[in-house]
Design an enzyme around this catalytic site. Structure first.
Site, PDB file in Angstrom:
ATOM      1  N   ASP A   1       0.486  -1.222  -0.067  1.00 59.19           N
ATOM      2  CA  ASP A   1      -0.076  -0.187   0.156  1.00 59.19           C
ATOM      3  C   ASP A   1       1.102   1.015  -0.240  1.00 59.19           C
ATOM      4  OD1 ASP A   1      -2.809  -1.230   0.224  1.00 59.19           O
ATOM      5  OD2 ASP A   1      -2.086  -2.244   2.367  1.00 59.19           O
TER       6      ASP A   1
ATOM      7  N   ASP B   1      -4.946   1.634   3.514  1.00 65.57           N
ATOM      8  CA  ASP B   1      -5.063   0.883   4.289  1.00 65.57           C
ATOM      9  C   ASP B   1      -4.962   1.163   5.516  1.00 65.57           C
ATOM     10  OD1 ASP B   1      -5.916   0.300   1.949  1.00 65.57           O
ATOM     11  OD2 ASP B   1      -5.453  -1.967   1.742  1.00 65.57           O
TER      12      ASP B   1
ATOM     13  N   ARG C   1     -13.755   1.272  -2.312  1.00 65.75           N
ATOM     14  CA  ARG C   1     -13.496   1.743  -1.409  1.00 65.75           C
ATOM     15  C   ARG C   1     -13.263   2.977  -0.751  1.00 65.75           C
ATOM     16  NH1 ARG C   1      -9.272  -3.945  -0.812  1.00 65.75           N
ATOM     17  NH2 ARG C   1     -11.108  -5.807  -1.720  1.00 65.75           N
TER      18      ARG C   1
END
Length: 542
Positions: A336, A377, A431
């Protein structure tokens, strides 16, 4: 609300006693009784004034005869008062329900918390100043990042003196030490050369299979010449995978090149990852040509550490070129842009721009070759007190994941606490965020589509165990506000109306803007705008 959601709401309400102070007895069956605040403007300059009303609502009807007791319960503006003529601040005031009240702000940038009480009902409302005119290492976090935070947040030691870095090696060494770091200009985290000629990042606008001479040489060295170019590796690995191949750790059937793939992936991680220490603040500052500060190709890892601020940074193209095959889902990246996990606490991501500049392509076997994972995240059951504010998330697919699985945090689903406010999601597919087992306050965020190539699937994913308060968000044309209903969501004042009853009351004071005002502000180049480079930085150097 579904029967399952009602059950979850009851369970979570019982577990949130220390975090919540419900302002009324609103349910789907009962009329609302409580206090409602209203203000035409919620922000003004320091030392100016704002007006508001506090109205007592009795079973859905305004009672304009009731006396409401007002108190300034918190004040970071320094001297807020209900009376400008007094030599000392007036912190309490009795008013008639629905009447107009004037609040005089102090001389500093900040927020004033006002608590109103009428009978057995009480509520807290925030008014404050406009956004600070400068970013400083001494700034205090807001939202959940402020809860249980230290006075020396981000390692601030009383001085704005910090270490200025301009190269990959300088940044790596500074990050290992921690403290106050200023990133001057963009740093290519893939370039390990002494003269800046060794970038392993293809030009902006290239596709996800593109390479450079330096990357080809790196692949050749890591595979002992078995693959002399990146393209040769991609072709070989792609042809060795079927749709059922699953090269995730512990899965099967694995490809014959699983070992080589994991070595390449791990080697790349060692090149680009920055492991942030506790008590660290990293702030981007312009280079001598005005270019913004940040990283290209870098991966920022916040794992098991605390008391951290990342501000005014451009975090661009956090790629994992050595995507692994997953069963029936093509080739996917593992790292990420910002990863927060393993018990990280009190983390503030503010005024950053996180974006992709490379386009998605397909491998030689026809499956997607996705070199991007999440932009930000947040995982692990013991991670908490995170705020992401005034950031831009741009041109990305799976943007923010809170909770890696239904079991991540399931034993205590409201321990992981996150605030998202005044962020601008542009051209992101899904998301925004997707939420599991998290107590999330998401307010005053802007969601818009673009021609990035990612059509929006949904904004907020309501997955297992989550409790979400969504207020004052603006969902633009082509944006689907929510998906799934395995958790609980509530909150009002959004562009699509209300999500239902307020799910919890945050344990911090905040200023809620009207959804109709945030698009102009967050998209602007003023101090009210989202992203890096909008607010000047005040700093000195060691």
């Amino acid at each position: 609300m579904s029967k399952k959601a009602n059950t979850l709401a009851a369970v979570f309400a019982a577990s949130l006693i220390s975090l919540t102070a419900f302002t009324g007895c609103q349910t789907e069956e009962e009329p609302y009784t409580g206090i409602q605040f209203s203000a035409e403007k919620t922000r003004a300059a320091p030392s100016s004034s704002l007006t508001f009303t506090a109205t007592y609502i009795n079973e859905d009807k305004a009672d304009l005869t009731k006396t409401v007791e007002l108190a300034i319960s918190s004040d970071s503006t320094g001297g807020a008062s209900f009376d400008s003529s007094s030599d000392t601040p007036v912190n309490v005031k009795s008013v008639t329900s629905g009447s107009t009240v004037t609040l005089y702000l102090g001389s500093y940038n900040g927020i004033v918390g006002i608590t109103a009480t009428a009978g057995s009902s009480s509520a807290t409302f925030g008014l404050g100043t406009c956004e600070p005119s400068v970013i400083k290492a001494s700034d205090s976090p807001n939202g959940f990042a402020s809860v249980e935070s230290k006075a020396d947040f981000g390692g601030y030691s009383g001085s704005l003196n910090g270490t200025v870095v301009t190269t990959r090696d300088e940044l790596k060494k500074a990050i290992e030490k921690g403290g106050l770091i200023y990133v001057k200009g963009m740093i290519d985290m893939t370039d390990m050369s002494d003269d800046g000629s060794g970038s392993m990042m293809p030009a902006k606008g290239s596709n996800s299979l593109a390479s450079t001479t330096a990357r080809d040489a790196w692949v050749s060295s890591k595979t002992s010449g078995a693959y002399t170019t990146y393209s040769a590796w991609v072709r070989a690995y792609s042809s060795g995978c079927s749709g059922a191949t699953d090269d995730r750790s512990g899965k099967s059937p694995q490809s014959s090149l699983y070992g080589t793939m994991t070595r390449l992936c791990s080697g790349w991680k060692n090149v680009v990852q920055l492991n942030i220490q506790s008590n660290t603040t990293v702030i981007g500052i312009p280079d001598d040509n005005g270019g913004l500060g940040g990283t290209r190709g870098g991966v920022w890892s916040i794992s098991g550490t605390s008391n951290i601020a990342l501000r005014n940074l451009v975090i661009q193209d956090a790629v994992d070129p050595f995507a692994q095959h997953e069963a029936n889902d093509g080739f996917n990246a593992q790292y990420d842009a910002i990863g927060i996990q393993n018990g990280a606490k009190n983390i503030w991501i503010d005024h950053c721009t996180l974006e992709d500049t490379l386009t998605l392509s397909t491998s030689s076997n026809g499956e997607k070759w996705q070199i991007y994972d999440g932009l930000c995240d947040i995982k692990s059951a013991n991670t908490k007190n995170i705020t992401v504010s005034y950031c831009i998330f741009k041109d990305h697919d799976k943007t923010m994941l809170f909770g890696s699985s239904d079991s991540d945090g399931a034993d205590n689903p409201t321990y992981r606490t996150i605030t998202l406010h005044h962020n601008y999601y542009l051209g992101c597919g899904q998301r925004l965020p997707m939420v599991r087992n998290t107590l999330l306050h998401v307010y005053n965020n802007l969601y818009e589509t673009s021609n990035s190539g990612y059509s929006n699937q949904y904004a907020i994913g309501i997955r297992a165990g989550c409790v979400i308060l969504a207020e004052g968000n603006s969902f633009g044309s082509g944006i689907s506000p929510t998906r799934d209903s395995d958790g609980v969501i509530g909150g009002s004042g959004n562009s699509n109306g209300s999500f239902g009853s307020k799910t919890f009351t945050p344990s911090y004071v905040y200023v809620l803007d009207k959804y109709s005002t945030i698009a102009a502000e967050l998209k602007s180049d003023t101090i009210n705008g989202a992203g890096a480079g909008k607010v000047p930085v005040s700093y000195t150097v060691n």
